[in-house]
Design an enzyme around this catalytic site. Sequence first.
Site, mmCIF file in Angstrom:
data_model
loop_
_atom_site.group_PDB
_atom_site.id
_atom_site.type_symbol
_atom_site.label_atom_id
_atom_site.label_comp_id
_atom_site.label_asym_id
_atom_site.label_seq_id
_atom_site.Cartn_x
_atom_site.Cartn_y
_atom_site.Cartn_z
ATOM 1 N N LYS A 81 0.731 -0.645 -0.081
ATOM 2 C CA LYS A 81 -0.008 -0.044 -0.443
ATOM 3 C C LYS A 81 0.968 1.497 0.013
ATOM 4 C CE LYS A 81 -4.648 -1.529 2.024
ATOM 5 N NZ LYS A 81 -5.196 -1.437 3.490
ATOM 6 N N ARG A 141 -4.222 -14.689 4.279
ATOM 7 C CA ARG A 141 -3.405 -13.765 4.695
ATOM 8 C C ARG A 141 -3.184 -13.489 6.381
ATOM 9 N NH1 ARG A 141 -0.174 -8.982 4.060
ATOM 10 N NH2 ARG A 141 -1.507 -7.256 5.264
#
Length: 300
Positions: free
Chosen positions: A171, A244
């Site tokens: 990100k 994840r």
Amino acid sequence: MNLLVAKDNFLNYCEFEKNLANNTLKSYSYELKDYFRFLEKKNKTTINGITKEDIEEYLKYCYDRKENSKTVAHKLTTINNFHQYLEKMENEPNNPANFIDRPKTMKTLPHSLTIEDVDKLLDIELKTPFDYRNKAMLELMYGSGLRVSELVSLTVYDLDFNNAIIRIKGKGSKERIVPLNDTAIKYLKLYLERRDELLKKKQSDSLFLNSRGTAISRQGFFKNLKEILKQKGLDPDISPHSLRHSFATHLLNGGADLRSIQLLLGHSDISTTRIYTHITNDKIKQDYLNNHPRAKKGEK
């Protein structure tokens, strides 16, 4: 200033000055478009006519459409960022989103798979190039804790088998280095031996390819995962993000340090990672109730 001009200026600022990720830009664009549609219904087409009451009415409108508090809170953040930009960079007199209370959101624990479910999911019979690709993708996602957006944007140059690492662009275009385990390396190498069959004489640096020889999309990966879940008889609501979460939960349960998990996941703030401690605390409580002689029902 016209709304559409203001939006374009804001998105250009976010892209070229703040270097925000493409997914963030798309989210801002989508949410501002919805916000502007509401304002236009009120005959407001310029920035200087927008009031705090307009924004509060828009948020109520979102709730009336049955949007959850997390979605509405995210929209308010986007609107606030937009008006903050206009105030600071375009000399607009005030930010009408100031002092609007952010909706309270429920913190939900991430869904993680058991180790047995992970083993079942990853038990893929290798026949076609797509099988090798799917196996490599799932092993890498679970083995290194990647976001799906990070997974599908990998290139062949991000792999470093000699040092057993992979370079991830996360990100905000932040890069991190994540270790590769032996199992992921094994199946990545096997996939690379079959990758040319998917490439179909095209040129592409993308690591994971679709049937057209171009980079697989998030939607493509999700569709393949759903099909594998169906074949395995696993919960169809398991998402790519579940792998994840499972990566982090299983590491923590195995004794890994929370700070190490934060770095592996690419969380900028450790408070985001701390949600996994709640999962571990639940496990500790259950272990205690199951195993302590004084905790068993009916015993004093």
